[in-house]
Design a protein around this motif. Structure first.
Motif, PDB file in Angstrom:
ATOM      1  N   PHE A  63       0.926  -1.186  -0.031  1.00 44.30           N
ATOM      2  CA  PHE A  63       0.109  -0.184   0.076  1.00 44.30           C
ATOM      3  C   PHE A  63       0.754   1.403   0.055  1.00 44.30           C
ATOM      4  O   PHE A  63       0.468   2.107  -0.769  1.00 44.30           O
ATOM      5  CB  PHE A  63      -0.937   0.090   1.149  1.00 44.30           C
ATOM      6  N   LYS A  64       2.030   1.291   0.905  1.00 47.45           N
ATOM      7  CA  LYS A  64       3.077   2.365   1.004  1.00 47.45           C
ATOM      8  C   LYS A  64       3.389   2.598  -0.515  1.00 47.45           C
ATOM      9  O   LYS A  64       3.672   3.722  -1.148  1.00 47.45           O
ATOM     10  CB  LYS A  64       3.937   2.037   1.866  1.00 47.45           C
ATOM     11  N   ASP A  65       3.933   1.731  -1.293  1.00 42.70           N
ATOM     12  CA  ASP A  65       4.583   1.580  -2.546  1.00 42.70           C
ATOM     13  C   ASP A  65       3.668   2.030  -3.348  1.00 42.70           C
ATOM     14  O   ASP A  65       3.831   2.788  -4.438  1.00 42.70           O
ATOM     15  CB  ASP A  65       5.016   0.256  -2.880  1.00 42.70           C
ATOM     16  N   LEU A  66       2.290   1.582  -3.291  1.00 39.92           N
ATOM     17  CA  LEU A  66       1.217   2.230  -4.192  1.00 39.92           C
ATOM     18  C   LEU A  66       0.930   3.758  -4.287  1.00 39.92           C
ATOM     19  O   LEU A  66       1.003   4.323  -4.915  1.00 39.92           O
ATOM     20  CB  LEU A  66      -0.260   1.389  -4.088  1.00 39.92           C
ATOM     21  N   VAL A  67       1.044   4.245  -2.988  1.00 35.39           N
ATOM     22  CA  VAL A  67       0.694   5.581  -2.661  1.00 35.39           C
ATOM     23  C   VAL A  67       1.788   6.520  -2.983  1.00 35.39           C
ATOM     24  O   VAL A  67       1.858   7.295  -3.641  1.00 35.39           O
ATOM     25  CB  VAL A  67       0.537   5.932  -1.193  1.00 35.39           C
ATOM     26  N   ASP A  68       3.037   5.958  -2.815  1.00 33.65           N
ATOM     27  CA  ASP A  68       4.383   6.493  -3.305  1.00 33.65           C
ATOM     28  C   ASP A  68       4.279   6.526  -4.617  1.00 33.65           C
ATOM     29  O   ASP A  68       4.658   7.791  -5.454  1.00 33.65           O
ATOM     30  CB  ASP A  68       5.666   5.864  -2.766  1.00 33.65           C
ATOM     31  N   SER A  69       3.955   5.691  -5.395  1.00 27.72           N
ATOM     32  CA  SER A  69       3.763   5.659  -6.886  1.00 27.72           C
ATOM     33  C   SER A  69       2.848   6.628  -7.432  1.00 27.72           C
ATOM     34  O   SER A  69       3.109   7.323  -8.463  1.00 27.72           O
ATOM     35  CB  SER A  69       3.636   4.339  -7.414  1.00 27.72           C
ATOM     36  N   ILE A  70       1.732   6.768  -6.884  1.00 28.19           N
ATOM     37  CA  ILE A  70       0.763   7.666  -7.233  1.00 28.19           C
ATOM     38  C   ILE A  70       0.977   9.167  -7.030  1.00 28.19           C
ATOM     39  O   ILE A  70       1.042  10.143  -8.109  1.00 28.19           O
ATOM     40  CB  ILE A  70      -0.791   7.414  -6.265  1.00 28.19           C
ATOM     41  N   ARG A  71       1.956   9.414  -5.743  1.00 27.87           N
ATOM     42  CA  ARG A  71       2.214  10.682  -5.618  1.00 27.87           C
ATOM     43  C   ARG A  71       3.494  11.067  -6.734  1.00 27.87           C
ATOM     44  O   ARG A  71       3.394  12.284  -7.029  1.00 27.87           O
ATOM     45  CB  ARG A  71       2.708  10.875  -4.191  1.00 27.87           C
ATOM     46  N   SER A  72       4.245  10.137  -7.000  1.00 25.40           N
ATOM     47  CA  SER A  72       5.140  10.552  -8.024  1.00 25.40           C
ATOM     48  C   SER A  72       4.666  10.698  -9.604  1.00 25.40           C
ATOM     49  O   SER A  72       5.017  11.428  -9.895  1.00 25.40           O
ATOM     50  CB  SER A  72       5.876   9.163  -7.930  1.00 25.40           C
ATOM     51  N   ALA A  73       3.740   9.977  -9.645  1.00 28.04           N
ATOM     52  CA  ALA A  73       3.206  10.150 -10.979  1.00 28.04           C
ATOM     53  C   ALA A  73       2.528  11.548 -10.939  1.00 28.04           C
ATOM     54  O   ALA A  73       2.595  12.192 -12.100  1.00 28.04           O
ATOM     55  CB  ALA A  73       1.881   9.093 -11.180  1.00 28.04           C
ATOM     56  N   PHE A  74       1.712  12.016 -10.071  1.00 28.03           N
ATOM     57  CA  PHE A  74       1.082  13.372 -10.000  1.00 28.03           C
ATOM     58  C   PHE A  74       2.173  14.538  -9.929  1.00 28.03           C
ATOM     59  O   PHE A  74       1.888  15.438 -10.508  1.00 28.03           O
ATOM     60  CB  PHE A  74       0.191  13.343  -9.060  1.00 28.03           C
ATOM     61  N   SER A  75       3.229  14.213  -9.062  1.00 25.20           N
ATOM     62  CA  SER A  75       4.420  15.347  -8.981  1.00 25.20           C
ATOM     63  C   SER A  75       5.016  15.479 -10.257  1.00 25.20           C
ATOM     64  O   SER A  75       5.486  16.316 -10.808  1.00 25.20           O
ATOM     65  CB  SER A  75       5.359  14.990  -7.849  1.00 25.20           C
ATOM     66  N   ARG A  76       5.144  14.484 -11.037  1.00 25.84           N
ATOM     67  CA  ARG A  76       5.912  14.131 -12.278  1.00 25.84           C
ATOM     68  C   ARG A  76       4.880  15.128 -13.318  1.00 25.84           C
ATOM     69  O   ARG A  76       5.358  16.004 -14.187  1.00 25.84           O
ATOM     70  CB  ARG A  76       5.997  13.066 -12.792  1.00 25.84           C
TER      71      ARG A  76
END
Length: 94
Positions: A63-76
């Motif tokens: 779940f933490k990796d998923l949230v980090d991936s989503i945050r990274s995608a939005f910040s990119r």
């Protein structure tokens, strides 16, 4: 025409009193608690941890990796939009 071994009135019907389940919600909750208790006592791969603890830890990591991936995608995307806009053209009078 073949005859049925049992009269039609004795055949299963969804409206038949025999068709009603005998298991109550309380019975299902009791079974659920027993399953959780058994899973908590199931030894895990690591010493001192249950399989349930290990599964919960793994789910937390996923779940933490998923949230980090989503945050990274939005910040990119946000950073990409800021850099992809064309710069203002110089005015013709200059």
């Amino acid at each position: 025409m073949t005859s049925h071994p049992m009269p039609r009135s004795a055949a299963w019907s969804p409206r038949s009193p025999k068709a009603r389940p005998t298991t109550s919600l309380g019975d299902l909750e009791k079974i659920d608690h027993e399953i959780v208790a058994a899973a908590a006592n199931l030894p895990g791969k690591e010493a001192g941890k249950s399989a349930l603890d290990e599964a919960a830890e793994k789910a937390k990591e996923v779940f933490k990796d998923l949230v980090d991936s989503i945050r990274s995608a939005f910040s990119r995307d946000h950073g990409h939009d800021a850099h992809s806009r064309p710069s203002p053209s110089p005015s013709p009078g200059r």
